[in-house]
Write a protein that holds these residues in place. Structure first.
Motif, mmCIF file in Angstrom:
data_model
loop_
_atom_site.group_PDB
_atom_site.id
_atom_site.type_symbol
_atom_site.label_atom_id
_atom_site.label_comp_id
_atom_site.label_asym_id
_atom_site.label_seq_id
_atom_site.Cartn_x
_atom_site.Cartn_y
_atom_site.Cartn_z
ATOM 1 N N ALA A 95 -7.711 6.218 -2.472
ATOM 2 C CA ALA A 95 -7.113 4.984 -3.017
ATOM 3 C C ALA A 95 -7.219 4.934 -4.702
ATOM 4 C CB ALA A 95 -7.669 3.678 -2.444
ATOM 5 N N VAL A 113 -7.063 0.578 -7.913
ATOM 6 C CA VAL A 113 -7.607 -0.492 -6.988
ATOM 7 C C VAL A 113 -7.626 -1.709 -7.587
ATOM 8 C CG1 VAL A 113 -9.002 -1.219 -5.008
ATOM 9 C CG2 VAL A 113 -8.065 1.140 -5.211
ATOM 10 N N THR A 136 -1.625 -1.436 -3.999
ATOM 11 C CA THR A 136 -2.763 -0.448 -3.813
ATOM 12 C C THR A 136 -2.393 1.041 -3.573
ATOM 13 O OG1 THR A 136 -4.217 -1.829 -2.720
ATOM 14 C CG2 THR A 136 -5.170 0.434 -2.770
ATOM 15 N N SER A 144 -0.096 -7.583 -4.668
ATOM 16 C CA SER A 144 -1.124 -6.963 -4.340
ATOM 17 C C SER A 144 -0.826 -5.424 -4.060
ATOM 18 C CB SER A 144 -2.154 -7.424 -3.488
ATOM 19 O OG SER A 144 -3.387 -6.737 -3.169
ATOM 20 N N VAL A 201 0.859 -1.152 -0.031
ATOM 21 C CA VAL A 201 0.170 0.103 -0.032
ATOM 22 C C VAL A 201 0.958 1.180 -0.165
ATOM 23 C CG1 VAL A 201 -1.852 1.235 1.218
ATOM 24 C CG2 VAL A 201 -1.648 -1.190 1.157
#
Ligand code: NDP
Ligand code: X2W
Length: 347
Positions: free
Chosen positions: A201, A204, A233, A231, A174
């Motif tokens: 965000a 995404v 973001t 993953s 993140v």
């Protein structure tokens, strides 16, 4: 007399940062500056923070204007670089070309097409010298692909643990960014009134263009080179500059915090621009503001059995313009730190 640098995209945010750094570089001289719609203006109209350069005219971005220099730095929107590089080659010009955009970062054509939707221009040596193997490729190269800013932070936070197989190849990232990461052109999601009071965000669900670049870097350091699951973001924050990536991954069996720390200490012991912070000090964008540095820290979350690794940097400095000049230093045989700021601006 140093080598001369032509800069395309000089009116943009990255262009301005390249110029700020070039002013302090003892071996590189500023040559022709070019822009898009701003061609014909003087630089001072776009970068009043660089008064020494105010009267330099911005020329059109043509190969003729960029030719005749030792180094050409392209700080253009992605998709604009391949044609310029090809034409410089065809003219028999042999400058060192540095692309601050994404065109030449990815090695996998399928991934390029999936995320960028245009023909793949090719792959150049990658301007993240701290990544294992990258520094050697930059030595005496004539082409450099500067990494994406989120990618640099995520890579520096995670690669030592993945290279040493101390975490599973399954990471989350993140990454908070300042708004200058989006460039100066007005964007629908970047209205001041909406950005100033909110963290938001975007990109995404694995859709952001930096995802395959993070995968490429992290997979490349593992002993098997199998794809690492990423993953990613990104989060836009109401600040002009800075990246703070908070990353995590499941710990491999029997991994201790002591072992992790010793692996990170050896990864960064000889890196002039990356600091593994003292235990308990957490990276913040303030500690790297306007410096070509990255601050890294790790912790073990024993309850979740995960590594948490953080990195902060300035998206315009270590995240682009500084990385570009660090890589140019290597390619031209100068000491890697030549002319680059190590001290940030605080508070
Ligand atoms: N901002 C960041 O933190 C980072 C940016 N990058 C990459 O660096 C590159 C530059 O980004 P940034 O400076 O932020 O972007 P900006 O939008 O701030 O600047 C873009 C520059 O390119 C010029 N330009 C735009 N279109 C054309 C065109 N068709 N022909 C010639 N010149 C053109 C603009 O000139 P004019 O305004 O006169 O039209 C301007 O000088 C991008 O590829 C970006 O993805 C990479 C890492 C981090
Ligand atoms: C805030 C913001 O929009 N940031 C940009 C990243 C800037 C960067 O690294 O750009 P390139 O990879 O395009 O060169 C983004 O997320 O697309």
């Amino acid at each position: 007399m140093g080598r001369t640098v032509a800069l395309a995209g000089a009116s943009g945010y990255v262009g301005g940062e390249v110029l700020r750094l070039l002013l302090a570089h003892p071996e590189l001289d500023i040559g022709t500056l070019t822009a898009g719609d701003s061609a014909g203006d003087q630089l001072g109209l776009h970068h009043p923070h660089l008064p020494q350069l105010a009267e330099i005219p911005l020329r059109e971005t043509t190969v003729t204007n960029l030719a005749g220099h030792d180094v050409v730095i392209l700080a253009l929107p992605h998709g604009q670089s391949a044609a310029i590089a090809t034409e410089l080659d065809q003219r028999g010009e042999a400058p060192l070309i540095v692309d601050c955009g994404a065109d030449f970062r990815l090695g996998d054509t399928e991934q390029w097409q999936r995320y960028y939707g245009t023909p793949h221009a090719g792959t150049w040596p990658y301007g993240l010298p701290e990544l294992p193997g990258a520094r050697n490729q930059l030595t005496q190269t004539a082409r450099i692909a500067v990494p994406g800013c989120h990618v640099t932070a995520a890579t520096l936070a995670l690669f030592p643990a993945l290279a040493a197989e101390l975490v599973a190849p399954d990471v989350t990232v993140v990454s908070v960014t300042g708004t200058s990461g989006a460039g100066k052109a007005p964007k629908p999601h970047l209205h001041g009134a909406e950005v100033m009071g909110a963290a938001t965000a975007y990109g995404v669900g694995g859709t952001h263009r930096h995802t395959p670049e993070i995968v490429q870097n992290l997979s490349g350091v593992t002993p098997t080179a199998d794809p690492v699951a990423v993953s990613f973001t990104p989060v836009l924050a109401p600040m002009p500059r800075g990246i703070l990536a908070t990353c995590s991954a499941p710990l491999a069996p029997d991994t201790t915090e002591t072992h992790l720390r010793s692996v990170y200490e050896s990864a960064y012991a000889d890196e002039p621009f990356v600091t593994l912070l003292e235990p308990g000090v957490w990276p913040s964008t303030a500690m790297t503001l306007a410096a070509n540095t990255a601050a890294v820290q790790i912790a073990v979350d024993a309850q979740a059995n995960r590594l948490v690794a953080l990195a902060s940097l300035d998206n315009l400095t270590k995240g682009t313009a500084g990385a570009a000049l660090q890589s140019v230093n290597i390619a031209l045989g100068h000491p890697e730190t030549t002319g680059l700021p190590m001290a940030a601006v605080a508070p």
